[in-house]
Design an enzyme around this catalytic site. Structure first.
Site, PDB file in Angstrom:
ATOM      1  N   GLU A  95     -31.865  13.996  19.244  1.00 11.51           N
ATOM      2  CA  GLU A  95     -32.322  12.463  19.471  1.00 11.51           C
ATOM      3  C   GLU A  95     -32.784  12.252  18.117  1.00 11.51           C
ATOM      4  OE1 GLU A  95     -36.167  13.333  22.075  1.00 11.51           O
ATOM      5  OE2 GLU A  95     -34.135  13.975  23.093  1.00 11.51           O
TER       6      GLU A  95
ATOM      7  N   LYS B 155     -35.597  10.833  15.494  1.00 11.17           N
ATOM      8  CA  LYS B 155     -36.884  10.827  15.385  1.00 11.17           C
ATOM      9  C   LYS B 155     -37.639   9.445  15.134  1.00 11.17           C
ATOM     10  CE  LYS B 155     -40.617  13.349  13.333  1.00 11.17           C
ATOM     11  NZ  LYS B 155     -41.582  12.348  13.195  1.00 11.17           N
TER      12      LYS B 155
ATOM     13  N   TYR C 168     -39.005   9.658  24.941  1.00 10.38           N
ATOM     14  CA  TYR C 168     -38.403  10.772  24.613  1.00 10.38           C
ATOM     15  C   TYR C 168     -38.600  12.057  25.309  1.00 10.38           C
ATOM     16  CZ  TYR C 168     -42.130  11.174  21.284  1.00 10.38           C
ATOM     17  OH  TYR C 168     -43.298  11.021  20.769  1.00 10.38           O
TER      18      TYR C 168
ATOM     19  N   CYS D  82     -41.205 -22.348 -17.455  1.00 16.54           N
ATOM     20  CA  CYS D  82     -39.957 -21.870 -16.904  1.00 16.54           C
ATOM     21  C   CYS D  82     -39.409 -20.923 -17.748  1.00 16.54           C
ATOM     22  CB  CYS D  82     -38.778 -23.149 -16.646  1.00 16.54           C
ATOM     23  SG  CYS D  82     -37.208 -22.546 -16.011  1.00 16.54           S
TER      24      CYS D  82
ATOM     25  N   CYS E 202     -35.855 -22.798 -19.089  1.00 19.20           N
ATOM     26  CA  CYS E 202     -36.021 -24.209 -19.926  1.00 19.20           C
ATOM     27  C   CYS E 202     -37.213 -24.694 -20.396  1.00 19.20           C
ATOM     28  CB  CYS E 202     -34.992 -25.290 -19.154  1.00 19.20           C
ATOM     29  SG  CYS E 202     -36.425 -25.804 -17.587  1.00 19.20           S
TER      30      CYS E 202
ATOM     31  N   CYS F 207     -39.894 -24.757 -11.161  1.00 16.58           N
ATOM     32  CA  CYS F 207     -39.612 -25.512 -12.261  1.00 16.58           C
ATOM     33  C   CYS F 207     -39.021 -27.066 -11.982  1.00 16.58           C
ATOM     34  CB  CYS F 207     -38.344 -24.916 -13.271  1.00 16.58           C
ATOM     35  SG  CYS F 207     -37.597 -25.804 -14.399  1.00 16.58           S
TER      36      CYS F 207
ATOM     37  N   CYS G  34     -32.125 -28.140 -15.339  1.00 11.73           N
ATOM     38  CA  CYS G  34     -32.493 -26.699 -15.874  1.00 11.73           C
ATOM     39  C   CYS G  34     -31.402 -25.881 -15.455  1.00 11.73           C
ATOM     40  CB  CYS G  34     -33.644 -26.125 -15.167  1.00 11.73           C
ATOM     41  SG  CYS G  34     -33.825 -24.233 -15.177  1.00 11.73           S
TER      42      CYS G  34
END
Ligand code: IVH
Length: 700
Positions: free
Chosen positions: A133, A135, A246, A436, A439, A454, A459
């Site tokens: 099964e 874990k 479980y 930026c 640009c 920016c 740009c």
């Protein structure tokens, strides 16, 4: 020894370069393991992976086996680790909650199989049945039921005692408040399980926390274990934690006698718990007839681990027969009848070498960490997003730092933390740029937002990102037009804006390497198809800040032509239910820029549809639609249509799609291989059950 020395000593052992006396090695390993236990269990910030820890643990175990007189009382092999918190009363477990032994390959599993057969006097050549099964990687819990009612819930704690968190566990809908144990003559039972958060819910929780300016969780496990310990159970309830059961740890009758012997196998007990209403890993579990089959099955799971909705860090292999389990017994650390098969590590440490800055489609500048490449769950990671300046500041990241990296919850890697205890003073502060990266415009930041942006609408860096988004699946969905093609065309000057995508010079493209006749025909066809997209897609593809898929759909329902939006004011937008002022202001700002309007006109003259299509119009449901007011759910594999198609057909017929079987469900449509949902619907009794064909007939 300082943390740094202990860390480095661990690396010496892990690389196999230790050369001290074996008795010194025992002492050193105990210290090293204590350090890592403390980092993991007390400080919640491990500095090595679980797998590395296990390797060190096994080295110590092997040495202790060789020199039994030298086993220290405080050796990590002599106890299970502790995570007791002071917030909740401590309660003893009915049966200690032990750890699991680990395995990593077929050989380890074969050794395990041999050990079991030896312990139980089974012929080595004979098949022995195992249950395999997942874990689960969450927080372990123990539940006690008395007289069919939940009586107590606790965390694992130190394995002997845990924190009593009954009130929090009761909030979880996957944990039944009552269950008919008495049908099996059980008056009192202790169950073991794992509390978990589904990966997609984890993402949502984190997104909400990010919006609210709260610190985000590193992984679903932290979100779940933190959620278990909330002071206010309502907060636990909100986090969406689920519990898988479980193991049936213990069961007794009214007279206090152990009644586990009525069950022959582990699988049978889990099935019973499933029948009693607990969430069990039913689809995920397999009974394997021998260890070879076990290995094949765990390997299959390692492959599909990423697709599974919950975090798992391996599979657990258990001897199925309970009488044989009893014969095997326990060590002080783990049951001898079970072993974990661990998947490849998802956490690793690496060095932060540099930070680069990327510009996004709406101008946000995202810092990206460049790290020394590390293997994480089978993928090499060398670049990781740092989100924004605040993230860097809150984690106090510096260039040159050793960082703990994790891939969890999804495929996007994440920096959990920097290990400041390993600094030597040469690390450098990270200076977030003022301009930026594309640009050079001066960056700005709104008070309400985390990102620097920016402000230059022209740009080029932004324009490129907008083109990449425009062609992508969630936007115009131009098949075969991926990021790398956009970048290539942009570099070559073929496209400068999204309008150029619809006015490509195919003769030039044909001269490029990798563009044969066939791929050009396909590209053309995909672009022509996109030209006919509904305007809801088109609006979304424009990269207007905050204008997502849903808002685009709502707006598209209300307009005959995209350029009508030029005339809309805030009031007109917010008349639409679910459209707020933020979306409104951003769309208005977009249409106020003449270049944008020009761009849209150019696209229209390039053949792109800007007129409302049938698909854009709101669904009109006739008063006599066959499914009006009904809730519906599809399960199993449909043969005549896809799940999505069926859902929209149902919606068009007036039904509401819901996701779970409950008494609120009216109709369940069952396809091939329907499973637990069908079973549950039958149990409820009030759900109308239809085959796919019956559903289609009903629509007609
Ligand atoms: S059985 C007495 N089964 O793994 C046997 N444990 O490293 C106890 N775990 O703390 C474990 N999934 O919380 C078992 N299917 C599973 C499990 C599982 C996750 C956790 C468990 C335990 C840890 C052991």
């Amino acid at each position: 020894m300082s943390p740094k020395e202990l860390y480095e000593l661990s690396k010496v052992y892990l690389s196999g370069n230790q050369n001290s006396d074996e008795s010194v090695q025992i002492e050193e390993l105990v210290k090293v393991l204590h350090f890592h236990e403390w980092k993991y269990a007390v400080q919640n910030s491990p500095v090595i992976s679980d797998q590395e820890y296990d390797t060190l643990y096994k080295m110590l175990e092997a040495l202790e086996l060789k020199y039994p007189q030298q086993v220290k009382k405080d050796s990590p092999t002599q106890r299970v680790s502790s995570d007791l918190s002071s917030k909740f009363p401590t309660v003893p477990h009915l049966v200690p909650m032990l750890s699991l032994d680990n395995s990593y390959n077929l050989e380890d599993l074969e050794d395990f199989d041999k050990r079991i057969k030896k312990l139980t006097n089974i012929d080595i050549e004979k098949d022995l049945e195992y249950v395999v099964e997942p874990k689960f990687d969450g927080g372990s819990i123990a539940l006690i039921y008395e007289h069919n009612q939940i009586a107590r819930g606790a965390t694992r704690g130190n394995g002997v005692k845990g924190d009593q968190i009954t009130a929090n566990l009761r909030t979880m809908r996957s944990i039944p408040l009552s269950a008919e144990f008495s049908n099996k003559g059980i008056a009192k039972a202790e169950l073991r399980g794992e509390a978990l958060i589904r990966k997609d819910i984890f993402q949502k929780v984190n997104a909400e926390r990010e919006d609210a300016g709260q610190e985000i969780f590193a992984n679903p496990r932290n979100a779940a274990t933190g959620g278990l310990r909330m002071k206010d159970p309502r907060q636990t309830a909100q986090r969406g934690i689920e519990a898988f059961i479980y193991q049936m740890g213990y069961a007794e009758n009214e007279a206090g006698e152990n009644v586990m012997d009525q069950f022959e196998t582990h699988f049978e007990t889990i099935q019973l718990l499933g029948d009693l209403g607990f969430k069990i890993p039913a689809q995920e579990t397999k009974v394997c007839k021998n260890i070879r089959e076990v290995f094949d099955f765990v390997k299959q799971w390692e492959e599909k681990r990423e697709d599974y909705p919950y975090e798992i860090d391996g599979m657990v292999i258990k001897v199925n027969n309970l009488a044989l389990q009893d014969k095997c017994g326990f060590t002080s650390h783990h049951p001898r009848w079970a072993i974990a098969f661990k998947f490849k590590a998802k956490q690793a440490t690496s060095k932060l070498v540099n930070v680069e800055y990327q510009i996004g489609k709406i101008g946000s500048v995202t810092p990206v960490a460049k790290i020394e490449p590390v293997a994480l769950a089978g993928v090499t990671v060398s670049s990781i997003s740092l989100h924004n300046e605040e993230f860097i500041v809150s984690k106090d990241l510096r260039i040159g730092d050793t960082v703990l990296v994790e891939r969890a919850g999804d495929v996007i890697p994440y920096i959990v933390k920097s290990m400041d205890e390993l600094r030597d003073g040469s690390e450098q502060k990270i200076e977030f740029p003022k301009n930026c990266p594309s640009c050079a415009s001066k960056l700005i930041k709104a008070e309400t937002e985390a990102a620097w942006r920016c402000p230059n609408t022209l740009c080029e860096g932004q324009a490129l990102q907008r083109m990449i988004f425009h062609v992508s699946k969630p936007a115009m969905d131009i098949d075969g037009f991926g990021k790398s093609i956009v970048e290539k065309f942009y570099e070559l000057g073929f496209i400068k804006s999204i309008a150029d995508i619809y006015d490509l010079d195919y003769e030039k493209i044909a001269k490029l390497e990798g563009f044969g006749e066939r791929s050009i025909t396909n590209l053309k066809a995909a672009i022509d198809k996109a030209k006919q997209n509904p305007i809801s897609r088109f609006l979304h593809s424009l990269s207007i800040h905050h204008l997502g898929k849903k808002a685009s759909k709502l707006i598209a329902q209300e307009i005959k032509h995209v350029l009508e939006l030029k005339e809309w004011n805030e009031e007109r937008f917010t008349q639409i239910k679910d459209i707020g002022p933020v979306v409104a202001q951003n769309v208005i700002a977009y249409f106020n820029i003449p270049e944008n309007v020009l761009l849209l006109q150019q696209m229209e003259s390039n053949g792109v549809n800007l007129t409302q299509t049938e698909e854009d119009k709101p669904l009109e449901i006739a008063e006599d639609a066959p499914l009006i007011g009904k809730s519906i759910l599809f399960t199993g594999t449909l043969m005549q249509m896809g799940r999505k198609e069926a859902q929209s057909k149902a919606e068009a017929a007036g039904a509401k799609n819901i996701s779970a079987v409950s008494s609120k469900l009216n109709i369940l449509v069952v396809g091939e291989k329907a499973g637990s949902k069908l079973k549950k619907a039958k149990e409820i009794g009030t759900v109308q059950i239809l085959t796919e064909q019956e559903f289609i007939d009903l629509l007609d």
